[in-house]
Scaffold this motif. Structure first.
Motif, short mmCIF file in Angstrom:
data_model
loop_
_atom_site.label_atom_id
_atom_site.label_comp_id
_atom_site.label_asym_id
_atom_site.label_seq_id
_atom_site.Cartn_x
_atom_site.Cartn_y
_atom_site.Cartn_z
N CYS A 303 0.86 -1.18 0.00
CA CYS A 303 0.00 0.00 0.00
C CYS A 303 0.90 1.24 0.00
CB CYS A 303 -0.92 0.00 1.21
SG CYS A 303 -2.08 1.40 1.23
N LEU A 304 0.82 2.03 -1.06
CA LEU A 304 1.71 3.18 -1.22
C LEU A 304 1.15 4.46 -0.61
CD1 LEU A 304 2.69 2.57 -4.96
CD2 LEU A 304 3.90 1.82 -2.89
N ALA A 305 -0.18 4.55 -0.55
CA ALA A 305 -0.79 5.77 0.00
C ALA A 305 -2.24 5.48 0.36
CB ALA A 305 -0.73 6.91 -1.01
N THR A 306 -2.71 6.14 1.42
CA THR A 306 -4.10 6.03 1.86
C THR A 306 -4.65 7.42 2.13
OG1 THR A 306 -3.75 3.86 2.87
CG2 THR A 306 -5.67 5.10 3.59
N LEU A 307 -5.84 7.69 1.66
CA LEU A 307 -6.51 8.96 1.93
C LEU A 307 -7.89 8.67 2.48
CD1 LEU A 307 -6.61 12.08 1.72
CD2 LEU A 307 -7.58 11.76 -0.58
N CYS A 308 -8.20 9.24 3.63
CA CYS A 308 -9.53 9.12 4.23
C CYS A 308 -10.32 10.38 3.89
CB CYS A 308 -9.44 8.93 5.74
SG CYS A 308 -11.06 8.74 6.53
N LEU A 309 -11.43 10.22 3.20
CA LEU A 309 -12.29 11.34 2.84
C LEU A 309 -13.37 11.47 3.92
CD1 LEU A 309 -12.54 10.64 -0.98
CD2 LEU A 309 -11.22 12.44 0.14
N GLU A 310 -13.03 12.14 4.98
CA GLU A 310 -13.92 12.25 6.14
C GLU A 310 -15.22 12.95 5.76
OE1 GLU A 310 -11.95 14.08 9.37
OE2 GLU A 310 -10.33 12.61 9.48
N GLY A 311 -16.33 12.38 6.22
CA GLY A 311 -17.64 12.96 5.96
C GLY A 311 -18.21 12.62 4.60
N SER A 312 -17.46 11.88 3.80
CA SER A 312 -17.93 11.57 2.45
C SER A 312 -18.95 10.44 2.42
CB SER A 312 -16.74 11.19 1.56
OG SER A 312 -16.15 9.98 2.02
N GLY A 313 -18.98 9.65 3.49
CA GLY A 313 -19.81 8.47 3.48
C GLY A 313 -19.17 7.38 2.65
N PRO A 314 -19.89 6.30 2.37
CA PRO A 314 -19.32 5.23 1.54
C PRO A 314 -18.92 5.75 0.17
CG PRO A 314 -21.32 4.50 2.64
CD PRO A 314 -21.23 5.97 2.88
N LEU A 315 -17.78 5.28 -0.33
CA LEU A 315 -17.30 5.67 -1.65
C LEU A 315 -17.77 4.63 -2.66
CD1 LEU A 315 -13.68 6.70 -0.62
CD2 LEU A 315 -15.75 8.13 -0.74
N ALA A 316 -18.30 5.11 -3.79
CA ALA A 316 -19.00 4.20 -4.69
C ALA A 316 -18.23 3.84 -5.95
CB ALA A 316 -20.34 4.82 -5.11
N SER A 317 -17.38 4.75 -6.46
CA SER A 317 -16.82 4.54 -7.78
C SER A 317 -15.53 5.34 -7.95
CB SER A 317 -17.84 4.97 -8.84
OG SER A 317 -17.34 4.88 -10.14
#
Length: 354
Positions: A303-317
Motif C-alpha cells: 500500500c503506497l498511500a491512503t486517503l480518508c475522505l472524512e464525511g464523504s460516506g461510503p465511496l462508490a466509484s
C-alpha cells in the motif's frame, strides 16, 4: 460509423482560469465547486480530454470538466437512480444504466434527451461496458442476464442467462472481443462478446465480487470484494484483521491468482488501474465503504498511500483520468478530485470536489 468517430470537441481549457486542479491555493487546501448532483453520486467515468461523466441518485447524468468542476451537460430521462455510467474514450456518446431496468445512450453534442434506449432487463441494471469503437454495448443485471446490443440501432444482439449470476460490474478488455464480469455469486467471468458465451470463469472467492477493471495492455484484470471486519454492524469491530481484499489476475495465465491487496476494512467498492506515469511504477487504486482510497504497487501489493475522505460516506466509484488524477464518487460529498504525486514516497491528496 461516421458519428462514432467524432471526437469530443469541448474546449475545456477555457475553464482552467478559475478553480482548476492546477490552482488549488495553499498546500492542503481543496477547491469546493457547485455539486454535479443533488444527491449521492453512484458512478463516475473519465472522458477525454478533461471531462468526466457521472450518474447519481438524483436520476441524472452529468458531463463535467473535472479541472474546474463546471457542469457542461446534464441529461434527464431515467425514472430511478442511475447505477452505472460509461463511454468509449474517443466517442461522443455516453451510456447510463439505472434502477428503472433500462440503459440509455446520450449524445454529448445532441439534445438533452436520450438518443437510444436499451430496455431488456427485468431488474436493476448493474453492469455496463462499451466496445472501444462504441459500436456494441454489453449490459448486466440482477436478473442473472448479460445482454449485447447494437448501439446504432438499439437491437439486442444476444442474451445469456446464468443461474445466480447477479451481475455487479462489467468492463471491456481493450483491443479484444472480451468482457470481464463480476457477480454476487462470488465469481469473475470472461465473456466472449462475439457469441456471448463464457470463455473462462475464475475460481470462486469467499465474498461477493463487486467491481472489475482491465489494464490498458489487456494483460491484467482486477476484481474487488465485499466484506466486513465483523459479523455485525458494530463500529468497534472495524479494526479486525478480516479486511476486504482485491485480486489481480493475469489473463494470459488464468490458472491462479497473481496478487492480493489487503487493507480496507469494509467492502471494496471500486478498483482501477492507474495509467503509467514517467515516475510511477505500475499501480492500482481502490475505494471502499470505509471512506478511504488506497493506491497500491501492482507488483508487490504494498500500500503506497491512503486517503480518508472524512464525511464523504461510503465511496462508490473510481475513475483514473491520467497518471496523477483520480475521481472518486461519494455518497455525501459529490465527486472528489484526487492527486497522486511522488515516486519513492507516494502522496495522495484531495485537490477539489464538485
Amino acid at each position: 460509423m461516421g458519428k462514432l468517430q467524432s471526437k469530443i470537441s469541448f474546449h475545456t481549457t477555457k475553464y482552467r482560469a478559475e478553480g482548476s486542479v492546477g490552482q488549488t491555493g495553499p498546500a492542503g487546501a481543496s477547491q469546493q465547486h457547485s455539486p454535479a448532483h443533488t444527491d449521492a453520486v453512484t458512478s463516475v467515468a473519465a472522458l477525454k480530454p478533461d471531462l468526466c461523466v457521472s450518474g447519481g441518485k438524483d436520476k441524472s447524468v452529468a458531463v463535467s470538466s473535472w479541472r474546474s468542476g463546471a457542469a457542461l451537460r446534464r441529461f434527464i430521462g431515467h425514472e430511478r437512480e442511475v447505477t452505472k455510467v460509461t463511454s468509449a474514450l474517443d466517442s461522443s456518446r455516453v451510456f447510463s444504466a439505472s434502477r428503472d431496468k433500462t440503459v440509455m445512450m446520450w449524445e454529448l453534442h445532441g439534445t438533452a434527451g436520450p438518443s437510444q434506449h436499451f430496455p431488456g432487463h427485468d431488474l436493476v441494471v448493474t453492469g455496463l461496458a462499451v466496445s472501444p469503437d462504441a459500436s456494441q454495448l454489453c449490459t448486466g443485471s440482477r436478473d442473472n442476464t448479460v445482454c449485447k446490443w447494437d448501439t446504432e440501432t438499439g437491437e439486442c444482439l444476444g442474451r445469456a442467462v446464468i443461474s445466480r449470476n447477479l451481475v455487479t460490474h462489467l468492463c471491456w478488455v481493450p483491443g479484444e472481443p472480451y468482457v470481464i464480469q463480476t457477480s454476487e455469486d462470488k465469481t469473475t467471468r470472461v465473456w466472449d462478446s462475439r457469441e456471448l458465451q463464457v470463455a473462462h470463469t475464475f475460481p470462486a472467492k469467499q465474498h461477493i465480487q463487486t467491481c472489475c477493471d482491465v489494464s490498458q495492455d489487456g494483460r491484467y484484470c482486477l476484481s474487488s470484494s465485499s466484506g466486513s471486519a465483523g459479523h455485525g454492524a458494530e463500529a468497534t469491530s472495524w479494526g479486525s484483521t478480516t479486511a476486504c481484499f482485491l485480486q489481480l489476475w493475469d489473463l494470459r495465465q488464468t490458472k491462479g491468482r497473481v496478487c492480493e491487496y489487503k487493507g480496507h476494512f469494509q467492502t471494496t467498492t471500486s478498483c482501477v488501474f492507474l495509467p503509467r506515469g514517467p515516475a510511477l511504477a505500475p499501480s492500482i487504486a481502490t475505494s471502499s465503504s470505509d471512506s478511504t482510497v488506497k493506491v497500491w504497487d501492482q507488483d508487490t501489493a504494498a500500500c503506497l498511500a491512503t486517503l480518508c475522505l472524512e464525511g464523504s460516506g461510503p465511496l462508490a466509484s473510481l475513475a483514473a483520468c491520467d497518471s496523477s488524477t483520480l475521481l472518486c464518487a461519494s455518497s455525501n460529498s459529490g465527486i472528489h478530485v484526487l492527486r497522486v504525486s511522488g515516486s519513492t514516497e507516494l502522496a495522495l491528496e484531495e485537490v477539489a470536489a464538485f
